[in-house]
Scaffold this motif. Structure first.
Motif, PDB file in Angstrom:
ATOM      1  N   VAL A   1     -17.719   4.519   5.807  1.00  0.00           N
ATOM      2  CA  VAL A   1     -16.530   5.354   5.621  1.00  0.00           C
ATOM      3  C   VAL A   1     -15.467   5.001   6.661  1.00  0.00           C
ATOM      4  N   PHE A   2     -15.909   4.708   7.889  1.00  0.00           N
ATOM      5  CA  PHE A   2     -14.967   4.317   8.937  1.00  0.00           C
ATOM      6  C   PHE A   2     -14.225   3.037   8.553  1.00  0.00           C
ATOM      7  N   PHE A   3     -14.958   2.012   8.111  1.00  0.00           N
ATOM      8  CA  PHE A   3     -14.323   0.739   7.741  1.00  0.00           C
ATOM      9  C   PHE A   3     -13.417   0.888   6.518  1.00  0.00           C
ATOM     10  N   ILE A   4     -13.830   1.707   5.565  1.00  0.00           N
ATOM     11  CA  ILE A   4     -12.991   1.940   4.383  1.00  0.00           C
ATOM     12  C   ILE A   4     -11.707   2.656   4.790  1.00  0.00           C
ATOM     13  N   THR A   5     -11.839   3.636   5.699  1.00  0.00           N
ATOM     14  CA  THR A   5     -10.661   4.369   6.178  1.00  0.00           C
ATOM     15  C   THR A   5      -9.694   3.447   6.903  1.00  0.00           C
ATOM     16  N   VAL A   6     -10.226   2.564   7.761  1.00  0.00           N
ATOM     17  CA  VAL A   6      -9.376   1.598   8.473  1.00  0.00           C
ATOM     18  C   VAL A   6      -8.661   0.685   7.482  1.00  0.00           C
ATOM     19  N   SER A   7      -9.389   0.205   6.474  1.00  0.00           N
ATOM     20  CA  SER A   7      -8.791  -0.681   5.466  1.00  0.00           C
ATOM     21  C   SER A   7      -7.652   0.017   4.737  1.00  0.00           C
ATOM     22  N   TYR A   8      -7.883   1.256   4.328  1.00  0.00           N
ATOM     23  CA  TYR A   8      -6.855   1.958   3.560  1.00  0.00           C
ATOM     24  C   TYR A   8      -5.692   2.430   4.433  1.00  0.00           C
ATOM     25  N   THR A   9      -5.934   2.625   5.700  1.00  0.00           N
ATOM     26  CA  THR A   9      -4.819   2.917   6.610  1.00  0.00           C
ATOM     27  C   THR A   9      -3.859   1.733   6.652  1.00  0.00           C
ATOM     28  N   GLN A  10      -4.419   0.530   6.766  1.00  0.00           N
ATOM     29  CA  GLN A  10      -3.596  -0.682   6.771  1.00  0.00           C
ATOM     30  C   GLN A  10      -2.930  -0.905   5.413  1.00  0.00           C
ATOM     31  N   ILE A  11      -3.669  -0.617   4.346  1.00  0.00           N
ATOM     32  CA  ILE A  11      -3.123  -0.778   2.991  1.00  0.00           C
ATOM     33  C   ILE A  11      -1.935   0.149   2.773  1.00  0.00           C
ATOM     34  N   LEU A  12      -2.076   1.411   3.174  1.00  0.00           N
ATOM     35  CA  LEU A  12      -0.984   2.381   2.989  1.00  0.00           C
ATOM     36  C   LEU A  12       0.235   2.007   3.825  1.00  0.00           C
ATOM     37  N   ARG A  13       0.002   1.510   5.032  1.00  0.00           N
ATOM     38  CA  ARG A  13       1.126   1.059   5.865  1.00  0.00           C
ATOM     39  C   ARG A  13       1.877  -0.076   5.175  1.00  0.00           C
ATOM     40  N   ALA A  14       1.143  -1.010   4.588  1.00  0.00           N
ATOM     41  CA  ALA A  14       1.775  -2.126   3.881  1.00  0.00           C
ATOM     42  C   ALA A  14       2.511  -1.645   2.632  1.00  0.00           C
ATOM     43  N   ILE A  15       1.932  -0.672   1.933  1.00  0.00           N
ATOM     44  CA  ILE A  15       2.568  -0.150   0.712  1.00  0.00           C
ATOM     45  C   ILE A  15       3.875   0.563   1.041  1.00  0.00           C
ATOM     46  N   PHE A  16       3.869   1.374   2.102  1.00  0.00           N
ATOM     47  CA  PHE A  16       5.080   2.131   2.465  1.00  0.00           C
ATOM     48  C   PHE A  16       6.208   1.228   2.965  1.00  0.00           C
ATOM     49  N   ARG A  17       5.858  -0.004   3.341  1.00  0.00           N
ATOM     50  CA  ARG A  17       6.904  -0.942   3.776  1.00  0.00           C
ATOM     51  C   ARG A  17       7.564  -1.665   2.587  1.00  0.00           C
ATOM     52  N   LEU A  18       7.009  -1.488   1.397  1.00  0.00           N
ATOM     53  CA  LEU A  18       7.606  -2.135   0.220  1.00  0.00           C
ATOM     54  C   LEU A  18       8.957  -1.509  -0.096  1.00  0.00           C
ATOM     55  N   PRO A  19       9.910  -2.268  -0.636  1.00  0.00           N
ATOM     56  CA  PRO A  19      11.295  -1.794  -0.753  1.00  0.00           C
ATOM     57  C   PRO A  19      11.531  -0.722  -1.813  1.00  0.00           C
ATOM     58  N   THR A  20      10.773  -0.738  -2.921  1.00  0.00           N
ATOM     59  CA  THR A  20      11.058   0.205  -4.011  1.00  0.00           C
ATOM     60  C   THR A  20       9.842   1.068  -4.326  1.00  0.00           C
ATOM     61  N   LYS A  21      10.126   2.223  -4.952  1.00  0.00           N
ATOM     62  CA  LYS A  21       9.052   3.122  -5.380  1.00  0.00           C
ATOM     63  C   LYS A  21       8.175   2.460  -6.420  1.00  0.00           C
ATOM     64  N   ASP A  22       8.792   1.736  -7.346  1.00  0.00           N
ATOM     65  CA  ASP A  22       8.026   1.066  -8.397  1.00  0.00           C
ATOM     66  C   ASP A  22       7.033   0.079  -7.800  1.00  0.00           C
ATOM     67  N   ALA A  23       7.484  -0.693  -6.818  1.00  0.00           N
ATOM     68  CA  ALA A  23       6.607  -1.667  -6.163  1.00  0.00           C
ATOM     69  C   ALA A  23       5.462  -0.959  -5.435  1.00  0.00           C
ATOM     70  N   GLN A  24       5.789   0.178  -4.809  1.00  0.00           N
ATOM     71  CA  GLN A  24       4.763   0.937  -4.099  1.00  0.00           C
ATOM     72  C   GLN A  24       3.699   1.472  -5.053  1.00  0.00           C
ATOM     73  N   LEU A  25       4.177   2.058  -6.170  1.00  0.00           N
ATOM     74  CA  LEU A  25       3.245   2.634  -7.146  1.00  0.00           C
ATOM     75  C   LEU A  25       2.393   1.553  -7.811  1.00  0.00           C
ATOM     76  N   LYS A  26       3.033   0.429  -8.132  1.00  0.00           N
ATOM     77  CA  LYS A  26       2.307  -0.664  -8.777  1.00  0.00           C
ATOM     78  C   LYS A  26       1.231  -1.224  -7.852  1.00  0.00           C
ATOM     79  N   THR A  27       1.553  -1.381  -6.585  1.00  0.00           N
ATOM     80  CA  THR A  27       0.584  -1.904  -5.622  1.00  0.00           C
ATOM     81  C   THR A  27      -0.546  -0.908  -5.387  1.00  0.00           C
TER      82      THR A  27
END
Length: 315
Positions: free
Chosen positions: A214-240
């Motif tokens: 659970v710790f490793f999954i949480t770390v992975s998704y923390t990084q994933i969410l940070r990368a998603i929120f840096r995407l320029p558009t809502k559509d790109a964020q939702l698609k990713t």
């Protein structure tokens, strides 16, 4: 007589499984939904394996891990459900001592393996989203093979103490197990010794495997969410983010029933035995059923191949 009985139970050649104590009269009726769920799990996971093997476009890290998840689900459900059904249908309650220990080992080994595969899939999602241009160079076939080997070795080694401890404890009470399979706690409770080591190891195994995963999954998704929120558009964020939905559903299908089952078994002292057993069986059957459905519906390549198979059959 007492010495003879003690000797018999110290090294029992067989155990007697009661099925679901208190619901013996309903065993036939209970078997119907369980048989249906087991059939769905087997067909669904074999379909996933068949499609991944036959479709060259699916020969990649994500689908290799998905195939491993399908194999794990098949072994997990097959290690307990056929014996349950034989008890319900044919009153076949006996299980040899060695078969009991083997079943116990498989249940603990492959439940840990299932969790480890979900960590590997989380790492795949992390690389695919955070380092998309380097995905194929990071997750090469050799790296995937090493990850799979690490998951298998960890699960196999950490599950070994369960049957070894059971073999160590002397049995002088009875060989009757009030369950439909050889669960570790159900078997060690038959021992006439201080079984705290078994209890402590069970807790250590739960925390080290599930807690670490659970710790490793949480770390992975923390990084994933940070990368998603840096995407320029809502559509790109939702698609990713949409590419992670199947994996998040698979995680929920495994960990939520597992957590609920563990809490009920450890703290539900006033809960009836048959309810505890039913909760355990649901935990063992839900992931093998849900995982192929999730990936079959959410993954375009698999969904298209399944529809193609049925279309060919109709024509």
């Amino acid at each position: 007589m007492s010495d003879s009985n003690t000797t018999d139970f110290t090294n029992p050649s067989t155990f007697i499984l009661l099925g679901i104590p208190g619901l013996e009269a309903a065993h036939i009726w209970i078997s119907i939904p369980f048989f249906a769920m087991y059939t769905i799990a087997v067909l669904g996971n074999f379909t996933i394996l068949f499609i991944v093997k036959k479709e060259p476009s699916l020969h990649g890290p994500m689908f290799y891990f998905l195939s491993m998840l399908a194999i794990t689900d098949l072994v997990m459900s097959t290690s307990t459900l056929p014996k349950m059904l034989s008890i319900f249908w044919f009153n076949s309650r006996e299980i040899s001592f060695s078969a009991c220990l083997t079943q116990m080992y498989f249940v603990h080994c492959f439940s840990s393996m299932e969790s480890g595969v979900l960590v590997a899939m989380a790492f795949d999602r992390y690389v695919a989203i955070c380092h998309p241009l380097r995905h194929s160079t990071i997750l090469t076939n050799s790296v995937v093979a090493k990850i799979v080997l690490a998951v298998v070795l960890r699960s196999g080694i950490l599950a070994l103490p369960y049957p070894l401890l059971v073999r160590w404890w002397p049995n002088c009470r009875t060989n009757i197990i009030p369950h439909y399979y050889c669960g570790h706690i159900a078997v060690v409770k038959l021992a006439c010794a201080d079984i705290r080591i078994s209890s402590y190891y069970g807790l250590f195994h739960l925390l080290s495997v599930i807690g670490m995963d659970v710790f490793f999954i949480t770390v992975s998704y923390t990084q994933i969410l940070r990368a998603i929120f840096r995407l320029p558009t809502k559509d790109a964020q939702l698609k990713t983010f949409g590419t992670c939905i199947s994996h998040l559903c698979a995680i929920s299908a495994l960990y939520i029933p597992d957590l609920f089952s563990s809490l009920i078994q450890r703290f539900g002292h006033n809960v009836s035995l048959h309810f505890l057993i039913l909760i355990t069986s649901v935990y063992q059957l839900v992931p093998p059923i849900i995982h192929p459905i999730i990936y079959g519906v959410r993954t375009k390549h698999i969904r298209g191949r399944v529809l193609q198979l049925f279309t060919h059959k109709e024509t």
